[in-house]
Each structure stands twice: as C-alpha cells, then as structure tokens.
Design a protein around this motif. Sequence first.
Motif, PDB file in Angstrom:
ATOM      1  N   ASP A 208      15.089 -11.094 -30.662  1.00  0.00           N
ATOM      2  CA  ASP A 208      14.406 -10.783 -31.925  1.00  0.00           C
ATOM      3  C   ASP A 208      12.963 -10.356 -31.672  1.00  0.00           C
ATOM      4  O   ASP A 208      12.457  -9.416 -32.295  1.00  0.00           O
ATOM      5  N   PHE A 209      12.300 -11.055 -30.757  1.00  0.00           N
ATOM      6  CA  PHE A 209      10.917 -10.699 -30.424  1.00  0.00           C
ATOM      7  C   PHE A 209      10.863  -9.281 -29.845  1.00  0.00           C
ATOM      8  O   PHE A 209       9.992  -8.474 -30.204  1.00  0.00           O
ATOM      9  N   ALA A 210      11.794  -8.980 -28.930  1.00  0.00           N
ATOM     10  CA  ALA A 210      11.827  -7.641 -28.334  1.00  0.00           C
ATOM     11  C   ALA A 210      12.053  -6.578 -29.398  1.00  0.00           C
ATOM     12  O   ALA A 210      11.434  -5.504 -29.366  1.00  0.00           O
ATOM     13  N   ARG A 211      12.896  -6.880 -30.359  1.00  0.00           N
ATOM     14  CA  ARG A 211      13.187  -5.907 -31.413  1.00  0.00           C
ATOM     15  C   ARG A 211      11.955  -5.645 -32.274  1.00  0.00           C
ATOM     16  O   ARG A 211      11.649  -4.493 -32.610  1.00  0.00           O
ATOM     17  N   ARG A 212      11.254  -6.705 -32.607  1.00  0.00           N
ATOM     18  CA  ARG A 212      10.088  -6.534 -33.490  1.00  0.00           C
ATOM     19  C   ARG A 212       8.979  -5.731 -32.811  1.00  0.00           C
ATOM     20  O   ARG A 212       8.253  -4.985 -33.477  1.00  0.00           O
ATOM     21  N   HIS A 213       8.867  -5.898 -31.491  1.00  0.00           N
ATOM     22  CA  HIS A 213       7.729  -5.283 -30.798  1.00  0.00           C
ATOM     23  C   HIS A 213       8.130  -4.095 -29.914  1.00  0.00           C
ATOM     24  O   HIS A 213       7.292  -3.576 -29.175  1.00  0.00           O
ATOM     25  N   ARG A 215      10.183  -4.065 -27.357  1.00  0.00           N
ATOM     26  CA  ARG A 215      10.196  -4.485 -25.951  1.00  0.00           C
ATOM     27  C   ARG A 215      11.623  -4.538 -25.416  1.00  0.00           C
ATOM     28  O   ARG A 215      12.594  -4.337 -26.149  1.00  0.00           O
ATOM     29  N   PHE A 216      11.749  -4.830 -24.128  1.00  0.00           N
ATOM     30  CA  PHE A 216      13.044  -4.846 -23.434  1.00  0.00           C
ATOM     31  C   PHE A 216      13.450  -6.299 -23.174  1.00  0.00           C
ATOM     32  O   PHE A 216      12.649  -7.080 -22.653  1.00  0.00           O
ATOM     33  N   HIS A 217      14.695  -6.624 -23.511  1.00  0.00           N
ATOM     34  CA  HIS A 217      15.203  -7.969 -23.231  1.00  0.00           C
ATOM     35  C   HIS A 217      16.645  -7.875 -22.776  1.00  0.00           C
ATOM     36  O   HIS A 217      17.470  -7.198 -23.403  1.00  0.00           O
ATOM     37  N   LEU A 218      16.970  -8.545 -21.670  1.00  0.00           N
ATOM     38  CA  LEU A 218      18.338  -8.587 -21.151  1.00  0.00           C
ATOM     39  C   LEU A 218      18.734 -10.039 -20.932  1.00  0.00           C
ATOM     40  O   LEU A 218      18.175 -10.718 -20.072  1.00  0.00           O
ATOM     41  N   PRO A 219      19.689 -10.550 -21.717  1.00  0.00           N
ATOM     42  CA  PRO A 219      20.169 -11.927 -21.498  1.00  0.00           C
ATOM     43  C   PRO A 219      21.038 -11.993 -20.248  1.00  0.00           C
ATOM     44  O   PRO A 219      21.264 -10.970 -19.584  1.00  0.00           O
ATOM     45  N   PRO A 220      21.545 -13.182 -19.876  1.00  0.00           N
ATOM     46  CA  PRO A 220      22.369 -13.290 -18.671  1.00  0.00           C
ATOM     47  C   PRO A 220      23.511 -12.279 -18.675  1.00  0.00           C
ATOM     48  O   PRO A 220      24.219 -12.122 -19.678  1.00  0.00           O
ATOM     49  N   ALA A 221      23.692 -11.575 -17.565  1.00  0.00           N
ATOM     50  CA  ALA A 221      24.691 -10.516 -17.471  1.00  0.00           C
ATOM     51  C   ALA A 221      25.121 -10.353 -16.025  1.00  0.00           C
ATOM     52  O   ALA A 221      24.456 -10.826 -15.102  1.00  0.00           O
ATOM     53  N   PHE A 222      26.238  -9.683 -15.823  1.00  0.00           N
ATOM     54  CA  PHE A 222      26.667  -9.316 -14.477  1.00  0.00           C
ATOM     55  C   PHE A 222      25.841  -8.108 -14.044  1.00  0.00           C
ATOM     56  O   PHE A 222      25.846  -7.064 -14.699  1.00  0.00           O
ATOM     57  N   VAL A 694      17.405  -4.825 -26.340  1.00  0.00           N
ATOM     58  CA  VAL A 694      17.009  -4.019 -27.480  1.00  0.00           C
ATOM     59  C   VAL A 694      15.536  -3.681 -27.410  1.00  0.00           C
ATOM     60  O   VAL A 694      14.757  -4.329 -26.734  1.00  0.00           O
ATOM     61  N   ARG A 695      15.168  -2.618 -28.164  1.00  0.00           N
ATOM     62  CA  ARG A 695      13.785  -2.162 -28.192  1.00  0.00           C
ATOM     63  C   ARG A 695      13.336  -1.776 -29.596  1.00  0.00           C
ATOM     64  O   ARG A 695      12.345  -1.084 -29.718  1.00  0.00           O
ATOM     65  N   GLY A 696      14.003  -2.119 -30.626  1.00  0.00           N
ATOM     66  CA  GLY A 696      13.494  -1.673 -31.908  1.00  0.00           C
ATOM     67  C   GLY A 696      14.379  -2.010 -33.083  1.00  0.00           C
ATOM     68  O   GLY A 696      15.359  -2.714 -32.956  1.00  0.00           O
ATOM     69  N   PRO A 697      14.080  -1.469 -34.266  1.00  0.00           N
ATOM     70  CA  PRO A 697      14.662  -1.970 -35.496  1.00  0.00           C
ATOM     71  C   PRO A 697      16.071  -1.507 -35.797  1.00  0.00           C
ATOM     72  O   PRO A 697      16.686  -2.025 -36.705  1.00  0.00           O
ATOM     73  N   HIS A 698      16.638  -0.512 -35.089  1.00  0.00           N
ATOM     74  CA  HIS A 698      17.912   0.035 -35.514  1.00  0.00           C
ATOM     75  C   HIS A 698      19.100  -0.514 -34.749  1.00  0.00           C
ATOM     76  O   HIS A 698      20.207  -0.069 -34.953  1.00  0.00           O
ATOM     77  N   VAL A 699      18.864  -1.483 -33.845  1.00  0.00           N
ATOM     78  CA  VAL A 699      19.969  -2.070 -33.096  1.00  0.00           C
ATOM     79  C   VAL A 699      20.464  -3.309 -33.821  1.00  0.00           C
ATOM     80  O   VAL A 699      19.669  -4.131 -34.255  1.00  0.00           O
ATOM     81  N   ASP A 719      26.396   0.763 -26.011  1.00  0.00           N
ATOM     82  CA  ASP A 719      25.446   0.632 -24.924  1.00  0.00           C
ATOM     83  C   ASP A 719      24.183  -0.025 -25.443  1.00  0.00           C
ATOM     84  O   ASP A 719      24.122  -0.457 -26.589  1.00  0.00           O
ATOM     85  N   CYS A 720      23.189  -0.141 -24.569  1.00  0.00           N
ATOM     86  CA  CYS A 720      21.943  -0.785 -24.940  1.00  0.00           C
ATOM     87  C   CYS A 720      20.877   0.269 -25.146  1.00  0.00           C
ATOM     88  O   CYS A 720      20.951   1.358 -24.598  1.00  0.00           O
ATOM     89  N   ALA A 721      19.887  -0.043 -25.930  1.00  0.00           N
ATOM     90  CA  ALA A 721      18.911   0.983 -26.271  1.00  0.00           C
ATOM     91  C   ALA A 721      17.520   0.410 -26.368  1.00  0.00           C
ATOM     92  O   ALA A 721      17.333  -0.751 -26.673  1.00  0.00           O
ATOM     93  N   ARG A 722      16.547   1.253 -26.095  1.00  0.00           N
ATOM     94  CA  ARG A 722      15.144   0.956 -26.354  1.00  0.00           C
ATOM     95  C   ARG A 722      14.702   1.977 -27.392  1.00  0.00           C
ATOM     96  O   ARG A 722      14.702   3.179 -27.140  1.00  0.00           O
ATOM     97  N   VAL A 723      14.361   1.502 -28.568  1.00  0.00           N
ATOM     98  CA  VAL A 723      13.924   2.419 -29.615  1.00  0.00           C
ATOM     99  C   VAL A 723      12.639   1.893 -30.222  1.00  0.00           C
ATOM    100  O   VAL A 723      12.360   0.698 -30.203  1.00  0.00           O
ATOM    101  N   GLY A 724      11.859   2.759 -30.755  1.00  0.00           N
ATOM    102  CA  GLY A 724      10.626   2.347 -31.403  1.00  0.00           C
ATOM    103  C   GLY A 724       9.544   1.944 -30.444  1.00  0.00           C
ATOM    104  O   GLY A 724       8.507   1.437 -30.849  1.00  0.00           O
ATOM    105  N   GLY A 725       9.754   2.095 -29.115  1.00  0.00           N
ATOM    106  CA  GLY A 725       8.751   1.698 -28.131  1.00  0.00           C
ATOM    107  C   GLY A 725       7.790   2.823 -27.871  1.00  0.00           C
ATOM    108  O   GLY A 725       6.954   2.747 -27.024  1.00  0.00           O
TER     109      GLY A 725
END
Length: 725
Positions: A208-213, A215-222, A694-699, A719-725
């Motif tokens: 949520d923080f990444a979306r508001r600002h 920013r880039f966030h990746l939770p645990p993943a392979f 995520v990176r922004g408000p549309h995800v 897929d994953c996206a960075r938007v609004g950055g």
Amino acid sequence: MSTRTLVIVGAGPRATGLLERIAANAPDLWSGEGELRVHLVDPHPPGPGRVWRHEQSSLLRMNSMAEDVTMFTDETSTVDGPVRLGPSLAEWAAQFAGPDAPRFSPYAEPADPEVLAELSTLDPADFPTRRAQSAYLDWVFRRALADLPPSVTVEWHRTTATSVTGSADGPQEVHLTGRSEPLRADLVVLTQGHLGSTPAPAHRVHADFARRHGRFHLPPAFSADADLSGLRPGEEVVLRGFGLAFVDLMVLLTEGRGGTYRTEPDGTLTYLPSGREPVLHVGSRRGVPYHAKTGYRLQGPRPPLPRYFGPEAVDALGAGSGPLDLRRNVWPLMAKEIGFGHYHELFHAHPERTAMPWPEFLAAYDRFGWYSDQLAGLVATAVPDPADRLDFEALDRPLDGLVFDTPDVFQEHLRAYARDDVARRENPAHSADLGAFLALLSLYGQLPGLVASGRLTARSLADGLDGWWHGFFSFLASGPPGFRLRELDALSRAGVVRFLGADVRVGTDEATGTFTATSPTVPGHTVHATALIEAYLPGPNLDRTEDPLLRHLHHTGALAEEVVADGTHRHRSGRITVSPADGHLIDPGLGRPHPRRIALGAPTDSRAIAAFARPRTDAPAFRQNDAVARAVLRALGAESEPHVQEPHVQEPHVQEPHVPEPHVRALHVPEPHVQDAHVQDAHVREPHVPQPHVRGPHVPEPHVQEPHVPDPHTPGPADCARVGG
C-alpha cells in the motif's frame, strides 16, 4: 482386461522419483494382466517441473556440486523394493565429454548448445547451472518411462489441476483447466513441490505504501519468476534476507543487467558495472550471508552416522511422557551428532591438530552431554586450537556483541568475513566442516519421525523446528558456491551492494515516500530507499496458496492443515497433514486418512524431504517414494477397494539397472529437445509471473492478486507494474 488409473498432480522431480520407483517395483508387484494408466498433470515439462525448468536465466546455478546430485537409489538405500543404480548428475554429464564416453540410455543430447557445452566439460566438483540440472531431470524422467513394462502407460496433460472430487469408496475425479471432462482415477497423488502464496497481511502494508508513493515492492517470491524490470538503474533498494534467494536476485540485478567480473593477478575479482544496476542494501536477522558450500571432499573415512540421533534415539524421545522442548530436550542430542561428524573428520584426517587418540576421545565423548563441563574440558584438552572446536552459538550469531561506528567500517568487516569464509570452505585443511555438514543431513532425515510422535510443544514446532532450526540448517548447510561470495565481495567494493547489519528493521517514511532500514550493528545509521524486496521464498500457507487444487480441498474441508496446540501456544504451520507411513491425506470429513488421495513433498507436514539427494546417504525421499510406489501398485492391483498399507522394510536388494529402448507410451510427452514451458492454455498458471509489486494507483489491491493461479472470482493482472513513478 481391467484398467486402473493413477493421476499424479505435479510432474517435477518428486513425481519423477515416484515414477522411477513404480518402474523399479512393477516387475514384482504389477502382474501385467491389466493396464495401468498414469496421468501426469503439470503445465511445466515432466522431469524438471516448474522450479528446474529450462526457461530460466543461464546465470542461475545449483548450490550443490555435480557429484552430489542423484535421483537414484544405491547400496545404502534401505528400501523394500529393488535398488536400481543410476548415474549422478556428474556421471550422466560425463557421457557428453567425447564420442568414446560410455552412454546412458535413452541417449539424447540437449538441444541447447550452451547446456551441451557445459555438460561436456563439467567437473564433478563444479556447481552446475540450473539448466544443466533441468536436462538431467528430463533424462531421468525418460529413463523411468523406458523402464516401465508395456502394460503401464504415461500421459502428460500440460495444464493445471483445479480440484479433485469423489467419495472415499469410489473413483476420484481430477478437474483440469481447459478440459470439460475430468480425469477419473482410482488413486490420486499430489506432488506439486514448492508453491507460491499471495502476500501476507504484513506485506500488504508495504505494498500500500509503494502504491501511494509510486515505489517498488516485491513480497516473498521465487527469484527466477520475479519481474525485476521495474527497478531503475542506480535506484536504492532494500533487500531483507541474505540467503539463496538474495544470491539469485544479486546475480540477476548485476550480471543479468550486463555487468562482468575481471579476475586480477592475485585471484580477486573486480566488478565492472554496466551502469544499469540498482544499489542493493542487504540485511537480515544474522546480518551475514549463508556459509559457502565446501569445495572439497572428506579427507578421512566417512563418519558412521547416525550415532546419537538415529531412529532408536528418536523413538525413545517419542515414547517418553510429557512435552518436549526442542532447544532444551532435543537440540543437545542433535548438537552432539553434528559434533561427532566434525570431530570424526578432524581426528581421522588431521590427527596432527589433536592431542588424544580417537578411541580415547570417542569413549569419553560418548559419556558426556553436549553442554556439560566435562565435554567442554575434553574438547579443550584434545583439540588445542580453538579454531578447530565447534561452537554453535558463535556460528549462529556472528555479529552478536559487535557495534561499528560507521557504515564503511562495517562494510570492510563483512567483506573480510566473506573472504575468510570462502577461504575456509575451499581449504581441505578444514574438512571437519564437511563432517559436520554430513551430520546435519543425517539429522534432517530423522526429524520427521520426532514431529510425528506429537511430543514437541507447539512453541517448539513453530519457533524451534520451523523457525530457528530450519534457518540454522540453511545457514550452515544450504549456502551458495564459494565463487558467489567472491562476487559479493567485488560488488561491495564496487559500491553496488551495501551491508545493513543484523536484526535489520524495515519501516516507512511518509514525508519522503521512502522505505527505511536500520540495524543495531551500525547505531544511528538509516538507509532510505525507493524499493523494498523481501528476499526469501514464500512459506507454506493453505489459506493463501496459489495452487487451485489445494485451495479447493482446503476451502471444502477435504484436507487438514497441521495445527499443534497446547496450553501455551497454537501453531498453524500451513502444511498439509498426511499419515506418516504412507502419505495419505488426512480428511477431516472422514476422520481418518483418505484411502484414495496421497500427498508427498514440500507442502506436507513430512517437511523438507528433498526430491533429489547426495549419493550414498539413504535419502529419506527415496525411501518414501519406494514405500508409496509399492503401496500404490499393491492397491491398484487388488480386486477390492484400494487400501495402501505400509510395506515391510528389509535390507535392500541391489539390482543393476536394465534400461530398454523407450516404448512409445506418452501421447503428450515432448521429444527430448522440447523444454518450452510457456506454450500452454491461456488459463494455465504461467511460470514466470512474479509476486505482485506495484508503483501506483491503477494496480488492484495486492490481496486479490494471485498471479500464478487467479481466483475465479477475482482475476489479477498478468504481470507487475510501476506506474505513477
């Protein structure tokens, strides 16, 4: 002629190992008068499966030497069925060294010229690429097919199983994506392996923080599945986790972006950046990387393991009265076993560094507890150099009590730590470390029996076994090859990697829109970053699993999660509860094991029984595969309702492998060169879709994103996206 049907969901190494054991046992247990149809269901190629598929970066490597990887039983295997010898990865690769090299049937050269070139020069002590392991697993699968009798056929369905239904006393129906009619089965075996899960609530806060600002966030993943393209060159990134997942990410974000290494005259590496790398700030609980894998063999005789923590000791612990605390009641025995492996190698391979004959030392060692003053005195007398003594507490927390005035001073300290670790792990003078490693492996094979006894407290299972012990084992025994720590040292000197310290704490700063990271190792120092990566793998979790079949069984109450509760704690492990002897699913509706459903491997409460193993270690997975294969063949060959019984275990009968030319028995199995895991039904779980960042408000909100297998009612992005950055 009757026909019986077995459906195996998941076609990776575990399914392949089970199929190999079915082939080995079929001559004794399958009459051949009827037909046995085996259906494999997996969107990824049989043999490698998803984790070991060919379609991943050629930069990623195994953390085992080629000679330490096998899929076959051997003379040490305590299985009831026949032992069929087979090559290790190193032995199999040697057939490509030249035209005169002995070949293993069914012979086929990998179509990828890079893989073939690697295999043709692979040394037994090399750490192979994962693509090389993929080729080996592909061959093991094809050999298993070739070994099956003509009455047993295999068909691969390149899709995803979404549910299994059916009564306990009737056929099971396995429903598949893209197919209107289910597969009907007499027995179903689940071998999906390691599974992803949607983000936990704690990670959603950071998302949520990444979306508001922006920013880039990746939770645990392979790591091989993660989409890292949203990370910008020079971007400050915090990575929480310092194990193998971090190493993979480090490689993908440096060499994977065009960086290279130059070897200097003194043997050190210098990193030559491409300019596309982000800046990686890494920290963890310990604050140091996993220990490098040893690069040598035992210098003395193999330690006779187990000695203090074998089946008899585990049975005695389980037969007692009252609860067991792992650290207080069990760990001292485990520690003594590891110490035995360590000192057995030290005394036999390096007697000049000891001050007592081994028989005299062992006689005293047998009598004393690990934490007793008597044992400490014995070791101090017999092992003069403290560097040769085993100190678990110092190993476990190497930064405890250390404080550094500036980040730069700490960087140099940790670089020296990494260099010293590599030097020790590559110097056979320290081969006692390998003796300890072998004892660690022996312990891991005994622990499922202790868990099954039900005597561990809930807190011990949660914080001790699944928490501390799993982390400690991985830290000591599951580290990267030594050259990866050399690369880490070079990346640190180049300023691409920065070390945060131990007990790292990650927060957020709303004013600057950045993630923050601090550590008591460098008091007063705060790193601000615009990206956060949780650099570790997702753990088992039935509530949030991305596997649709397990999700369906869980939501309909047809399987039981392992839950351990006592007067002080309640632990939900996220694992499937199975019967210890034969792996049958515990069905809450029946109040007993389901007679037609079996689960093996990573998602179950049998815990870390790896699908492949070191040769000559009597691997637990091979024993379980053999027992289940024999029970399945008996059940399917019976006239009455299938009922799997635990086979009687006897001394192994070693049978040299007979490898006939392969029959045409698998309608959908590709030719050996086919490795493509992407061509599949549009609704099949895609292998490369990462955990959401995520990176922004549309995800969409991360809690409704299930990138591998979207929930039917809440489809997620592809897929994953960075938007609004």
